[in-house]
Design a protein around this motif. Sequence first.
Motif, short mmCIF file in Angstrom:
data_model
loop_
_atom_site.label_atom_id
_atom_site.label_comp_id
_atom_site.label_asym_id
_atom_site.label_seq_id
_atom_site.Cartn_x
_atom_site.Cartn_y
_atom_site.Cartn_z
N PHE A 5 0.83 -1.21 0.00
CA PHE A 5 0.00 0.00 0.00
C PHE A 5 0.87 1.26 0.00
N LYS A 6 1.95 1.23 0.77
CA LYS A 6 2.86 2.38 0.78
C LYS A 6 3.47 2.60 -0.60
N ASP A 7 3.85 1.51 -1.25
CA ASP A 7 4.46 1.61 -2.58
C ASP A 7 3.48 2.13 -3.62
N VAL A 8 2.22 1.67 -3.53
CA VAL A 8 1.18 2.17 -4.45
C VAL A 8 1.01 3.68 -4.26
N PHE A 9 0.92 4.08 -3.02
CA PHE A 9 0.73 5.49 -2.69
C PHE A 9 1.90 6.32 -3.20
N ASN A 10 3.14 5.86 -2.92
CA ASN A 10 4.33 6.60 -3.34
C ASN A 10 4.48 6.64 -4.86
N TYR A 11 4.11 5.55 -5.52
CA TYR A 11 4.26 5.50 -6.98
C TYR A 11 3.38 6.56 -7.65
N PHE A 12 2.13 6.66 -7.22
CA PHE A 12 1.23 7.63 -7.84
C PHE A 12 1.57 9.06 -7.42
N ARG A 13 2.06 9.22 -6.22
CA ARG A 13 2.54 10.56 -5.81
C ARG A 13 3.70 10.98 -6.69
N LEU A 14 4.62 10.05 -6.93
CA LEU A 14 5.78 10.35 -7.77
C LEU A 14 5.36 10.69 -9.19
N LYS A 43 23.51 19.46 -6.18
CA LYS A 43 22.53 19.61 -7.27
C LYS A 43 21.29 20.36 -6.80
N SER A 44 20.91 20.13 -5.55
CA SER A 44 19.67 20.73 -5.04
C SER A 44 19.79 22.24 -4.83
N LYS A 45 21.01 22.78 -4.89
CA LYS A 45 21.18 24.22 -4.74
C LYS A 45 20.62 24.98 -5.93
N LYS A 46 20.52 24.30 -7.08
CA LYS A 46 20.09 24.97 -8.31
C LYS A 46 18.78 24.43 -8.88
N GLN A 47 18.35 23.25 -8.44
CA GLN A 47 17.16 22.65 -9.02
C GLN A 47 16.55 21.62 -8.08
N LYS A 48 15.34 21.22 -8.40
CA LYS A 48 14.69 20.17 -7.63
C LYS A 48 15.33 18.83 -7.96
N VAL A 49 15.50 18.00 -6.93
CA VAL A 49 16.16 16.71 -7.10
C VAL A 49 15.26 15.60 -6.56
N LEU A 50 15.10 14.55 -7.35
CA LEU A 50 14.34 13.38 -6.96
C LEU A 50 15.29 12.31 -6.43
N VAL A 51 14.96 11.73 -5.29
CA VAL A 51 15.78 10.67 -4.70
C VAL A 51 14.94 9.41 -4.56
N LEU A 52 15.40 8.32 -5.17
CA LEU A 52 14.73 7.03 -5.09
C LEU A 52 15.57 6.07 -4.26
N SER A 53 14.92 5.28 -3.43
CA SER A 53 15.67 4.36 -2.57
C SER A 53 14.86 3.10 -2.29
N PHE A 54 15.56 2.09 -1.79
CA PHE A 54 14.91 0.86 -1.34
C PHE A 54 14.78 0.84 0.18
N ILE A 65 14.60 18.75 -2.38
CA ILE A 65 14.91 17.32 -2.41
C ILE A 65 13.66 16.53 -2.00
N ILE A 66 13.16 15.73 -2.93
CA ILE A 66 11.99 14.90 -2.66
C ILE A 66 12.41 13.45 -2.73
N SER A 67 12.12 12.69 -1.67
CA SER A 67 12.58 11.31 -1.57
C SER A 67 11.41 10.34 -1.50
N TYR A 68 11.54 9.22 -2.23
CA TYR A 68 10.55 8.15 -2.19
C TYR A 68 11.26 6.82 -2.00
N ALA A 69 10.75 5.99 -1.10
CA ALA A 69 11.30 4.66 -0.88
C ALA A 69 10.30 3.60 -1.35
N PHE A 70 10.81 2.59 -2.03
CA PHE A 70 9.97 1.49 -2.52
C PHE A 70 10.49 0.17 -1.95
N HIS A 71 9.56 -0.63 -1.42
CA HIS A 71 9.94 -1.80 -0.64
C HIS A 71 9.60 -3.14 -1.29
#
Length: 345
Positions: A5-14, A43-54, A65-71
């Motif tokens: 459920f967390k991954d579904v939520f994060n995927y559509f948010r992303l 990088k985040s000093k000049k632009q928005k940065v996406l961070v993906l993690s497990f 800096i926007i971060s999403y974790a997928f499990h």
Amino acid sequence: MIKIFKDVFNYFRLKRRESDFCVGFFCENKFYFEYLKPYIFNKSKKQKVLVLSFEELNFEKQNNIISYAFHTKFFRNLIFLTLKLKYLYSSTPDLNQSIFTKSKFSKCKYIYLQHSPVSLTMIYNSNAFDAFDAVQAVNTFQFKEMKEIIIKKNLKSKVFKGRYLFLNNRVKNKYNGDLDLLIAPSWKSNFYRLNCHINLSELLSKNRINYELRPHPMSLIKSEVSLSDLKKLNIKYNIANAINLNDYKYLISDWSGIFIEFAILTKRRALLVNTPKKILNKNYTNFTQTPIEIYLRNIFGKTFEVDELDKLVDELKEKTNKFNNKDIISQNENIQKNIEKYFFI
């Protein structure tokens, strides 16, 4: 079920916000995040940065800096296949050889950033860097190795020189702790199978040398050793995501690149145990460039055989008792000369 459920939520948010990003980082876990953090913040000093993690990452949240974790395996695979970015930076090798794959929906450029100063030909799989569009080199050894990989395989990849930013924010050449020793072996080197940790622990305790053992994350994942085993053996360990090497007077390792990091930061030689080399590419001898961890082994360190651990500890005890002696100054000069010669600083 909660993870799904967390991954579904994060995927559509992303997906709703993906068009806001040009640059992204894949930080597989907290360990890699420590190495990529300075690049992300730059990088985040000049632009928005996406961070993906497990894994869930702990850092001071910033608007850029926007971060999403997928499990779950399904969403980890889906996120890479459907990714729409211009650039994705990562310190995870083996692109297109694992769940970490190139996008089917964009012409994203994949750039590899180093999480170690060691060889690109010996301790990585033979195809570890083939699918990347660009690969960073932090020293002349890596640069020459990647050049040769590109030529031998007729790759379209590029190699570029870059500073090893992981060490930038750490205080250099100044001991500021109260521990004599850090033991930090690599994984897949038989360090634990040969009972080096047990023998060292007994010898160090006998000589009243205080220490911490830092098992490599892969040693725990591959069950080379477990934290419960270490607790039973009364071996003090440190598994923090990041440690300050300046908290220790000396380092014992085997084939881990940490002995190079230790020399760069402290200008002191490590004590290295000659366990079997960590080799993931048996064809590394086909390359003309000697791996840096072999070349610098007796410059940035002093080696001992597995059956010479008593001699190692005797020398360590003498060094510890004479910590501020002239030998450290001479080490400093020789190590600094080699740093300036081989590293992009």
